[in-house]
Scaffold this motif. Structure first.
Motif, PDB file in Angstrom:
ATOM      1  N   SER A  46      45.791  56.645  40.496  1.00 18.31           N
ATOM      2  CA  SER A  46      46.667  55.463  40.610  1.00 18.31           C
ATOM      3  C   SER A  46      48.153  55.817  40.653  1.00 18.31           C
ATOM      4  O   SER A  46      49.000  54.942  40.482  1.00 18.31           O
ATOM      5  N   GLY A  47      48.463  57.091  40.877  1.00 14.53           N
ATOM      6  CA  GLY A  47      49.868  57.501  40.877  1.00 14.53           C
ATOM      7  C   GLY A  47      50.217  58.360  42.072  1.00 14.53           C
ATOM      8  O   GLY A  47      50.135  57.935  43.223  1.00 14.53           O
ATOM      9  N   CYS A  48      50.587  59.595  41.784  1.00 11.48           N
ATOM     10  CA  CYS A  48      51.140  60.489  42.811  1.00 11.48           C
ATOM     11  C   CYS A  48      50.285  60.590  44.063  1.00 11.48           C
ATOM     12  O   CYS A  48      50.797  60.422  45.181  1.00 11.48           O
ATOM     13  N   THR A 152      48.759  45.985  39.462  1.00 14.28           N
ATOM     14  CA  THR A 152      49.536  47.085  38.893  1.00 14.28           C
ATOM     15  C   THR A 152      49.084  48.342  39.633  1.00 14.28           C
ATOM     16  O   THR A 152      48.195  48.292  40.490  1.00 14.28           O
ATOM     17  N   ASN A 153      49.678  49.461  39.301  1.00 11.55           N
ATOM     18  CA  ASN A 153      49.248  50.697  39.959  1.00 11.55           C
ATOM     19  C   ASN A 153      47.791  51.030  39.658  1.00 11.55           C
ATOM     20  O   ASN A 153      47.157  51.786  40.398  1.00 11.55           O
ATOM     21  N   GLU A 154      47.235  50.444  38.592  1.00 14.31           N
ATOM     22  CA  GLU A 154      45.865  50.769  38.228  1.00 14.31           C
ATOM     23  C   GLU A 154      44.833  50.108  39.138  1.00 14.31           C
ATOM     24  O   GLU A 154      43.703  50.591  39.252  1.00 14.31           O
ATOM     25  N   ASN A 155      45.181  48.980  39.754  1.00 14.99           N
ATOM     26  CA  ASN A 155      44.209  48.322  40.636  1.00 14.99           C
ATOM     27  C   ASN A 155      44.710  48.148  42.073  1.00 14.99           C
ATOM     28  O   ASN A 155      43.965  47.701  42.939  1.00 14.99           O
ATOM     29  N   PHE A 156      45.969  48.500  42.322  1.00 17.20           N
ATOM     30  CA  PHE A 156      46.541  48.304  43.658  1.00 17.20           C
ATOM     31  C   PHE A 156      45.730  49.017  44.740  1.00 17.20           C
ATOM     32  O   PHE A 156      45.430  48.449  45.796  1.00 17.20           O
ATOM     33  N   PHE A 157      45.361  50.263  44.494  1.00 19.74           N
ATOM     34  CA  PHE A 157      44.710  51.072  45.521  1.00 19.74           C
ATOM     35  C   PHE A 157      43.216  50.777  45.637  1.00 19.74           C
ATOM     36  O   PHE A 157      42.539  51.361  46.484  1.00 19.74           O
TER      37      PHE A 157
END
Length: 212
Positions: A46-48, A152-157
């Motif tokens: 969920s990041g880089c 959030t970045n945790e579910n965006f992708f």
């Protein structure tokens, strides 16, 4: 039953935890890795990794649009982004970690003494511990926010497709990355920042240039 003490117990297997574990293994130490989810942590899932994959996809679309009219399939793009994360994960699986010499346990760790943790119904003893449990997104206390489905970045992708319109709260590096990428992929983006300028920690001239 308590096993022979580990030289190092690492709780969390994101970038920080894996670096600590592999460093200790390189010095011949006995290492246990405890992870509640999957190895890789924020960076892989969920990041880089997914954010840079999305940025690269958006850049290709942005360049292509200079030469032709194209239709963007955001669902296919998100699938390719997730495939990049899965590819990186192939070097971080429990099997890979165990092959490198570490022991791996999936579950929640709970300290029961300064030198012992409990994971499920088993107890593990360690001489040293590294807490690499990562971070979680800050959700601002905005009235009504808890009544809607927000990203959030945790579910965006994990979305099936990108939305047609979106409001991005926060003009920091992550917010700006996602805002630019989505805009290039055809999403109507509104960016909201409470500070006087976006990227407030950067040089003012740089921030102003990016805003323009």
């Amino acid at each position: 039953m308590v096993m022979k003490p580990y030289d190092l117990i690492v709780i969390g297997s994101g970038a920080g935890g894996l670096t600590a574990a592999f460093t200790a293994l390189g010095f011949g130490k006995r290492v246990l890795i405890v992870e509640k989810d999957r190895p890789g942590g924020e960076c892989t899932w969920s990041g880089c990794v997914p954010s840079k994959a999305l940025i690269n996809q958006a850049k290709e679309v942005h360049i292509a649009r200079k030469f032709a009219t194209i239709t963007v399939d955001s669902g296919a793009i998100l699938e390719r982004v997730r495939a990049v994360s899965e590819h990186v994960y192939e070097e971080e699986t429990p099997e890979v970690l165990q092959k490198a010499g570490a022991d791996y346990v999936n579950g929640f760790a709970r300290f029961i003494s300064p030198t012992r943790i409990e994971v499920g119904d088993k107890t593990y003893e360690g001489k040293k511990f590294v807490l690499a449990t990562g971070s979680s997104p800050f959700v601002p206390p905005i009235p009504g926010l808890d009544q809607i489905d927000y990203l959030t970045n945790e579910n965006f992708f994990q979305q099936a497709t990108l939305p047609e319109t979106v409001i991005v709260l926060g003009g920091g590096p992550i917010g700006m990355e996602l805002a630019q990428a989505m805009n290039r992929l055809g999403v109507q983006v509104t960016l909201v920042e409470m500070m006087p300028e976006i990227l407030s920690r950067e040089e003012p001239e740089f921030s102003a240039l990016i805003r323009q």
